[in-house]
Scaffold this active site. Sequence first.
Site, mmCIF file in Angstrom:
data_model
loop_
_atom_site.group_PDB
_atom_site.id
_atom_site.type_symbol
_atom_site.label_atom_id
_atom_site.label_comp_id
_atom_site.label_asym_id
_atom_site.label_seq_id
_atom_site.Cartn_x
_atom_site.Cartn_y
_atom_site.Cartn_z
ATOM 1 N N LYS A 53 -7.987 0.903 7.711
ATOM 2 C CA LYS A 53 -7.703 -0.134 6.800
ATOM 3 C C LYS A 53 -8.719 -0.419 5.870
ATOM 4 C CE LYS A 53 -2.799 0.282 7.557
ATOM 5 N NZ LYS A 53 -2.100 -0.800 8.078
ATOM 6 N N GLN A 97 0.209 -6.262 10.624
ATOM 7 C CA GLN A 97 0.448 -5.157 10.933
ATOM 8 C C GLN A 97 1.741 -5.027 11.828
ATOM 9 O OE1 GLN A 97 -1.680 -2.161 10.543
ATOM 10 N NE2 GLN A 97 0.001 -1.109 11.701
ATOM 11 N N ASP A 120 2.232 -5.225 1.000
ATOM 12 C CA ASP A 120 2.553 -3.950 1.256
ATOM 13 C C ASP A 120 3.873 -3.916 0.531
ATOM 14 O OD1 ASP A 120 1.793 -2.588 3.711
ATOM 15 O OD2 ASP A 120 2.156 -3.440 4.914
#
Length: 293
Positions: A53, A97, A120
């Site tokens: 990322k 994460q 997200d």
Amino acid sequence: MPATIIDGKQIGRSIRESLKPRIQALQEKGCTPGLAVILVGEDPASASYVAGKEKACLELGMHSRQCHLPAQAAEAEVLATVAELNRDPAIHGILVQLPLPKHVSEARVIACILPEKDVDGFTPVNVGRMVLGERCFLPCTPHGIIKLLQYTNITTKGAHAVVVGRSNIVGKPLANLLVRKDINATVTVCHTGTRDLAEHTRRADILVACAGLPELIKADMIKPGACVIDVGVNRVDAPDTKKGWRLVGDVAFDDAVQVAGSITPVPGGVGPLTITMLLFNTVEAAELACGLR
Ligand code: NAP
């Protein structure tokens, strides 16, 4: 005739290319889109996702920040990191994460992210807005799958889509997007309580495998000509390779490719779109923060 291979890397690249002028317009206003990733612990797979990322952000000239906490970090410490990033004007998107260590509540940590920085799309506010069809950040993997279908000109209107898996991050939101009026698929969702999985998958015009089980979907479970989207990323032993393992999807690719009309490979199918849609959401978050939207 073997299936058309859906090239996620190439589709991801062309979406990322379309972000460049938007990033430039932001930079001209003195605003560089910034993504922060919180990683707790040392899981090698998670660390490699985070590195991917960061690399993708930097390639587009975006600002990237990694907050790496030790595996034993208390929940309060993780929450404090989110709160600090919520306040940081250089950060437009925050990603935690997953999975987090067992002693830290994922639900509490995610709920703490400001909805306008939740790139997200996992906070209850964004999930609610998605279900209501309101403007929101869509979760990256389901959003990426919709983009794959659109770029490949797969007909979704009236198609029967079968989604194998109902997680909060893939299966459930994807089913939700597929039934939206502009997509207009008829959706069946399968899970561990489904009685005869093959009976359902064989009726799919679009089959999405997101169960996390290596090669669960065999060729005889696929309708000839169907579009098969393989979300699974599973490490299996491969003693003859340098690493000792290799990645396989949830679909038995070598046989499925002889039956399907189109299919995503693993790797190189859904994965590149997940990262791309994260960048897409971060650019949009920056545009909203900087008054360009
Ligand atoms: P998850 O949270 O473990 O959920 C798996 C889902 O599959 C559950 O709903 C489970 O049903 C269902 N399932 C498991 N075994 C099944 C079976 N035999 N028949 C029918 N349904 C079954 O997994 P996830 O986070 O959604 O991820 C799924 C896979 O996608 C993993 O391999 C993951 O690594 C991969 N992934 C890839 C990307 C990417 O960008 N490429 C992104 C996210 C995830 P129950 O609800 O009944 O338990």
